[in-house]
Write an enzyme that holds these catalytic residues in place. Structure first.
Site, PDB file in Angstrom:
ATOM      1  N   SER E  95     -69.644  45.064  34.972  1.00  0.00           N
ATOM      2  CA  SER E  95     -68.543  44.461  35.734  1.00  0.00           C
ATOM      3  C   SER E  95     -67.697  43.506  34.910  1.00  0.00           C
ATOM      4  CB  SER E  95     -69.086  43.771  36.983  1.00  0.00           C
ATOM      5  OG  SER E  95     -69.721  42.565  36.646  1.00  0.00           O
ATOM      6  N   LYS E 138     -69.381  36.035  43.744  1.00  0.00           N
ATOM      7  CA  LYS E 138     -68.480  35.839  42.610  1.00  0.00           C
ATOM      8  C   LYS E 138     -67.241  35.036  43.014  1.00  0.00           C
ATOM      9  CE  LYS E 138     -69.689  40.012  39.972  1.00  0.00           C
ATOM     10  NZ  LYS E 138     -69.317  41.418  39.682  1.00  0.00           N
TER      11      LYS E 138
END
Ligand SMILES: [Ca+2]
Ligand SMILES: [Ca+2]
Ligand SMILES: [Ca+2]
Ligand SMILES: [Ca+2]
Ligand SMILES: [Ca+2]
Ligand SMILES: [Ca+2]
Ligand SMILES: [Ca+2]
Ligand SMILES: [Ca+2]
Ligand SMILES: [Ca+2]
Ligand SMILES: [Ca+2]
Ligand SMILES: [Ca+2]
Ligand SMILES: [Ca+2]
Lengths: 220, 220, 220, 220, 220, 220
Positions: E95, E138
């Protein structure tokens, strides 16, 4: 039914002696010198100790190329391949050092190797020959294969007292503490091949019976 | 339902014979010679022993390039890729040595390989052919695939006594103790392909029945 | 909710089919050709077998560059990067061989790939297409993604009998035993892209229903 | 029956002292300098710590080549091979640092090494000599081999109080905290060999009895 | 006490978002472009998947250098070093792909990166942005660090429904399915830096509240 | 009995501080710059994290060579060897980053390092100084060795509240969040050595007692 050595002096093919869990064994070390760029290839399931032995042997030859009548730049113009059949059997230990050194010296110089000579011994970077183990079993294997002369490390002379009497009566032993003695014994002389330096004459050979040294255990 | 070999002589494609836990198997070894810089690529999940066999085979060919009608500088102008399908199946052992050697020799020289020949045998750096195991199962696989000739190591001749009678009656066996015999048997002759040296004529073939050697267990 | 393939013919992007523990999956193989020096980069958590497949595919293309309308010196002037998203998922096995080969051939030749074609099959060094496993699950995934044509190994034709009827009625199958058939099916023809050789025309397509082959278990 | 050191000053051969589970041992470090391209080869089953020691020693010599009367470009024109027999015995630890440094310096400069000198000590990149363990056992081994002078790390001086009295009465100890002191002690002086810089004169030697330092445990 | 991002637009420094067992974390990716020869160095305890992501990002940039206003020969004239502090913490996963791509593009083109933008997303070799996991955690970390804009993969838009309301009210989200959108959002425009191509204008930003997509679990 | 630091400013030798299971320890980092070709050698049993730190430090110096008065082409004309005695003790972690950076900068620029300065801190690719653990134990070791000044990461300032009072009264602390501050503090100024850029003047030093920050646990 033992397998006899083929009665032919060849270049780059030397009789070594190994010590396995089921007794001694003769193994032939093959060397090919190929146009190349200095690569060294080692095949036949060689362990790390045996590979290091090969590199020590090659460095010794590089350091002594001139006196061995070998082109000194071989380390960058030739590839060296050392192979030990049978390829599926793992092999290790330092005692094939003198054998690999002799095979490479033969292949690089073009001097043929006496077919009826076998040898065992660790080699150092400066050409010293160090003692090995399993001499009794190794010499038995040499005898079965029809070998007439076995080069052994000088420090293993006492072990000759333990050799099987039949073996001892058929084989001459050449004790060596320097690789020079090994090469003199195994390579065909300069008069015949024009490849071995003249000072490499025949080394003295002894019968096992002539030596009465104390028994001593040496691990390979 | 066995898979038959395709009746076409190809360059760089050779029938090998393997011995697995479930019986013999024929496996085709493919070689591609590519313009390059001397790299060797070995794919198909080959184990270390088989990879070393490939390198021994290639060094042998380098050392004999001239007599094999191969450009001697191939080791620096060509890349060699040896692949053995089926890519998911791990393969190992030394007994594909002669097969890989023949495939590389064919691909480098341009000599086609007889489609109805299969082979098995360890190769050494000097081109000797060493014995292998599983001959009975391997020849059964060759028979099922429609193979007419199987090259075997000379030292395996005694094992022919154990071959299945049906197999033995359909296949000719060519015992070889040097790779020369293998190449003579498998490669199309110089008269046809202008690539194989003239001295490589047909090698003698024997029927298994003609040999009555004692049974002997050999591990691969 | 299945993810549909994007209706756009792209260069260097090919639909592969994988077989996981939870069913079939379509995965797109991406290839970038970059000015470079012949390096090959393989990313996306590819296992050893899949990496070897990639190398076999690239060697095949090198050996056939001329007939594929590809610059023959690409192996030393270009870097090839093959990537398979999604990067965290380990992938392995030989069945992406034809897909990687097609993607590299497309990227090197500039020929676009039909967006509605998917494929599965092991490739060998000589361009043969070998059978794979999981065809039923793989074709289900292709159907869900909107694929119209699936190239399968010729030896997997019998497995078409097991395909889900709905899938079979929406997808055309192209059996291939040579990569040529795969490339003909997936790459846009030379008339359109001026990159595919003329002899690569449309290959025959079959409906699963037309073939009534016996069921056969093949592991991937 | 101990093995005595050979009474000959040689180039590139230095007596080191090791500490094993069964006591002290003398081991000779061999160095060969070969025409080459800057490769370093380390053989004799050296562990990682010992290999790093060798590299630190070589970097030290590179950084001080001029003052050591060594051609400064040796790092790209010569290959250096360091070998420690016996090749089957694993060896590790930093205490052979000064020995390897002395052997390389001797081989590169051509200065012979006194045969009756042995040494032990870690070397740092800047030539400092760090303390080691097992001094008592190591000096016992040196005594048995006929060594007359042992160079020890300056920080190990207190350990001399523990040395066996017989050993202490036969051996002179040279404490060193810089490798300069080690080289001065072991290499034959410039007046004889014209290879050692004049400022490298004899370093002061002490008898173990003269020092009454407290006992201190130091691990190797 | 959260650590706030420093309010300064820098070249080669990009805010990434990671998902750990104890929640989200912002991590800054640093890139240095150095005169060199094309080496890529990846430090900061990056796992294999993350390293492959970096290589995919770099290959993408190589394939698009011209349109990114980057010297196309950087792959052979520059070394690229990507580092992710804190160096003792292992990091892995795909990611950070878009973040590494943006950092390298910034460093190579000289375009500064907006300090108040953070991002997460897998990148493919062709610049597609693939979905990631842990978006809620996140974005929480981004909010705590004072980030104003977060670029997310287009396929993660449904996950915005789960974002903490306070976070959602302070951060603008930019969904991207191509890296172009990411670069447009994060790099300072060409009018200011003369380094970003004109077609890279501002991408549309959405508030999380504006999207009412169904909840969906996506593993990273 | 602690070992005192030698009162001599040397080039390429910097006092680092480590944190072991038995307390703090001072360790000196040695750097040798050698004519070469850009190789980096790291010895002293450094773990992966520490090796990556070294590479980050070197890349930082490459990216800032001009302002550090260092020849910018050192990366291809010099070899860099970083060694940390004692060679048998494994070392790891990022906190020697600033120490390695300072040692390399000193060795490349020729600027001597103040003998009475020690330091600890992770370095990033852009020269940021990140916090470390074990400050109390590390400063105790510095005090025992006779250190007068310790450079610490700015983010570790709160930890000064926990320092032993005796240590705090004898040592000045220099908090740094950029490596510039570290270099200014440790390297001898340009007026003396003509090697350090003029803008590198003395950085402010603080006494631990002057700061009353809350206690905070930070793992190294
Ligand atoms: Ca045998
Ligand atoms: Ca001995
Ligand atoms: Ca099969
Ligand atoms: Ca035999
Ligand atoms: Ca998926
Ligand atoms: Ca088949
Ligand atoms: Ca011994
Ligand atoms: Ca000490
Ligand atoms: Ca953190
Ligand atoms: Ca998706
Ligand atoms: Ca210590
Ligand atoms: Ca922090």
């Amino acid at each position: 039914r033992p397998e006899m050595v083929e009665p032919k002096n060849e270049i780059g093919l030397v009789n070594g002696l190994a010590w396995t869990s089921v007794g001694g064994e003769m193994l032939q070390i093959e060397v090919a010198i190929l146009d190349g760029s200095g690569k060294v290839e080692l095949t036949g399931q060689l362990g790390d100790v045996m590979k290091e032995s090969a590199h020590a042997a090659i460095s010794y030859i590089r350091s002594r190329a001139a006196s061995l009548h070998i082109e000194p730049d071989f380390y960058k113009t030739k590839d060296i391949h050392i192979h030990i059949p049978e390829g599926a059997i793992p092999k290790d230990g330092p005692s094939a050092g003198v054998t690999m050194c002799t095979a490479v010296a033969s292949a690089l110089s073009g001097a043929p190797v006496r077919y009826d000579v076998a040898m065992t011994g660790e080699i150092t970077l400066r050409g010293r020959v160090l003692p090995i183990g399993g001499l009794k079993e190794k010499t038995m294997a040499a005898y079965r294969a029809g070998i007439k002369t076995v080069v052994i490390p000088k420090e293993n002379e006492p072990d000759l007292a333990e050799i099987d009497p039949v073996v001892a009566s058929h084989i001459q032993f050449v004790p060596a503490d320097q690789i020079d003695t090994v090469l003199k014994t195994a390579l065909i002389s300069a008069y015949e091949s024009r490849c071995v330096p003249p000072e490499l004459a025949a080394a003295p050979r002894v019968k096992a019976g002539e030596i009465s040294a104390p028994q001593e255990a040496i691990t390979q």
